[in-house]
Design a protein around this motif. Structure first.
Motif, short mmCIF file in Angstrom:
data_model
loop_
_atom_site.label_atom_id
_atom_site.label_comp_id
_atom_site.label_asym_id
_atom_site.label_seq_id
_atom_site.Cartn_x
_atom_site.Cartn_y
_atom_site.Cartn_z
N CYS A 155 0.83 -1.19 -0.09
CA CYS A 155 -0.15 -0.09 0.09
C CYS A 155 0.70 1.09 -0.07
O CYS A 155 0.33 2.10 -0.63
CB CYS A 155 -0.99 -0.21 1.31
SG CYS A 155 -1.99 1.58 1.20
N PRO A 156 1.72 1.32 0.86
CA PRO A 156 2.74 2.56 0.73
C PRO A 156 3.32 2.99 -0.59
O PRO A 156 3.43 4.19 -0.94
CB PRO A 156 3.92 2.30 1.70
CG PRO A 156 3.30 1.27 2.70
CD PRO A 156 2.42 0.26 1.86
N ALA A 157 3.61 1.83 -1.34
CA ALA A 157 3.98 2.22 -2.82
C ALA A 157 2.93 3.16 -3.45
O ALA A 157 3.23 3.79 -4.34
CB ALA A 157 4.47 1.04 -3.30
N ALA A 217 -5.20 2.11 -0.57
CA ALA A 217 -4.13 3.47 -1.07
C ALA A 217 -4.95 4.57 -1.74
O ALA A 217 -4.88 5.89 -1.12
CB ALA A 217 -3.03 2.97 -1.95
N ALA A 218 -5.89 4.22 -2.23
CA ALA A 218 -6.81 5.22 -3.07
C ALA A 218 -7.77 5.99 -1.67
O ALA A 218 -7.99 7.05 -2.02
CB ALA A 218 -7.95 4.67 -4.07
N TYR A 219 -8.21 5.17 -0.83
CA TYR A 219 -8.95 5.81 0.33
C TYR A 219 -8.03 6.78 0.89
O TYR A 219 -8.37 7.85 1.24
CB TYR A 219 -9.29 4.47 1.17
CG TYR A 219 -10.04 4.91 2.50
CD1 TYR A 219 -11.14 4.86 2.47
CD2 TYR A 219 -9.32 5.57 3.50
CE1 TYR A 219 -12.14 5.29 3.70
CE2 TYR A 219 -10.11 5.87 4.74
CZ TYR A 219 -11.32 5.71 4.73
OH TYR A 219 -12.05 5.94 5.92
N LYS A 220 -6.71 6.28 1.20
CA LYS A 220 -5.96 7.25 2.22
C LYS A 220 -5.73 8.44 1.30
O LYS A 220 -5.61 9.72 1.97
CB LYS A 220 -4.62 6.59 2.50
CG LYS A 220 -4.99 5.40 3.35
CD LYS A 220 -3.61 4.54 3.65
CE LYS A 220 -3.68 3.43 4.47
NZ LYS A 220 -2.85 2.46 4.94
N VAL A 221 -5.22 8.39 -0.03
CA VAL A 221 -4.87 9.52 -0.75
C VAL A 221 -6.16 10.42 -0.89
O VAL A 221 -5.93 11.97 -0.58
CB VAL A 221 -4.23 9.22 -2.15
CG1 VAL A 221 -3.82 10.57 -2.69
CG2 VAL A 221 -2.92 8.39 -1.62
#
Length: 353
Positions: A155-157, A217-221
């Motif tokens: 996910c961090p990538a 990842a989409a959620y976090k950004v």
């Protein structure tokens, strides 16, 4: 670098962010292991990852309590007006300052959104939430918890790429090196050359874990893009509305899936203690993620999920007698190295401000 880290230790905001990261690690690992136990112990009577996802998500409604209690204490009620991050003009009427409804619909939580705007955007996050959690829960049916967690830790990538594209973040050599270490470590832990292609269930499990990572990842950004830096009470209310959507839209979807026979749940076979413990830990994890994104950087917060990889490998070894291979041990080292590099990057960026 050591001197920089020592100086940053005095930064309470940094320590606060670091505590959130470790909170994410512990709660996600515990929740993952509980879900895995539920899947393993009663796979014949409860073959429903959607049920586990739904039961965990409805717990989010309790996260509305900080905002509601703050309203009664008089801690809320500052009107907000202007434009949000998506560029839409908005304003809040002063008359709604002390209304419980205005708190529930985010009008007095500093978000600058009208109720319809607020609910529409929260629904977008509910969809991402649902896909990410369902994909991860389903992957736990097919692969070991440590294997699913390791692939999810990519996910961090994805967060890094999304942060560069949507948030204008500059990673530099140090940031991209951390991303490479993280991805390399996850690949070493997964050891795709040992299993992919020889087992369709293994391949599906890994692909589902990767899908969960992409959606997370989409959620976090997007959370950072849409809501910017919301106060803690607003974060709790956003997550609570995700719980409300689970109780309504999610319940209808679950009923349709169970009625169709695609998945099944036998009430007598549900391990309620394990499930409820996992849901409580998941509740803590979800709040840590939402709050962490609000007070820190999405990329740094996502490292909490990265650290679950070595922790889940240790738990699997102790509880399920699954010992890591030499490659997996090397992968754990790479993952921890990636975490340290991103932590160093965060420290240097804070000192430069």
């Amino acid at each position: 670098a050591i001197a920089d880290l020592s100086a940053a230790a005095m930064d309470s905001r940094f320590l606060y962010s670091l505590a959130i990261v470790f909170g994410i690690t512990l709660t996600q690992s515990g929740s993952t292991q509980c879900s895995k136990s539920a899947q393993d112990d009663i796979s014949k009577s409860m073959g429903s990852p959607l049920f586990i996802t739904w039961s965990g998500t409805i717990f989010n409604i309790f996260l509305a309590l900080p905002a509601l209690l703050g309203k009664h204490r008089g801690g809320l009620g500052v009107a907000h007006s202007g434009c949000d991050r998506m560029g839409e003009a908005s304003a809040v009427s002063p008359a709604s300052r002390t209304s419980t409804a205005s708190v529930l619909f985010g009008e007095t939580l500093g978000l600058g959104l009208r109720p319809a705007q607020f609910l529409a955007r929260v629904f977008m996050f509910y969809v991402l939430w649902l896909v990410a959690n369902y994909a991860f829960q389903y992957s736990l049916k097919l692969v070991a918890a440590s294997l699913a967690a390791s692939l999810f830790s990519t996910c961090p990538a994805f967060v890094a790429v999304g942060s560069v594209a949507l948030l204008g973040r500059q990673l530099g050599v140090l940031g991209w090196s951390a991303v490479v270490c993280t991805v390399l470590g996850s690949v070493l832990v997964v050891e795709p050359w040992e299993g992919i292609g020889s087992s369709s269930s293994l391949t599906l499990g890994l692909m589902l874990a990767l899908t969960a990572s992409l959606c997370a990842a989409a959620y976090k950004v997007l959370f950072k893009l849409v809501f910017n830096d919301p106060p803690p009470e607003a974060v709790g209310m956003i997550l609570a509305w995700i719980g409300v959507y689970a109780m309504t839209v999610g319940a209808a979807l679950l009923a349709a899936v169970l009625f169709s026979g695609v998945e099944a749940v036998a009430e007598a076979g549900v391990p309620w203690r394990v499930l409820l413990l996992g849901n409580a830990l998941s509740l803590g994890f979800n709040f840590f993620v939402g709050w962490g994104i609000a007070v820190s950087d999405p990329l740094f917060v996502s490292l909490g999920s990265v650290l679950t990889v070595p922790l889940n490998i240790v738990i699997d070894a102790c509880v399920r007698s699954t010992t890591p291979t030499a490659m997996q041990a090397a992968g754990m080292v790479c993952i921890v190295a990636g975490f340290l590099l991103l932590m160093l990057l965060d420290v240097l960026e804070r000192r430069a401000r």
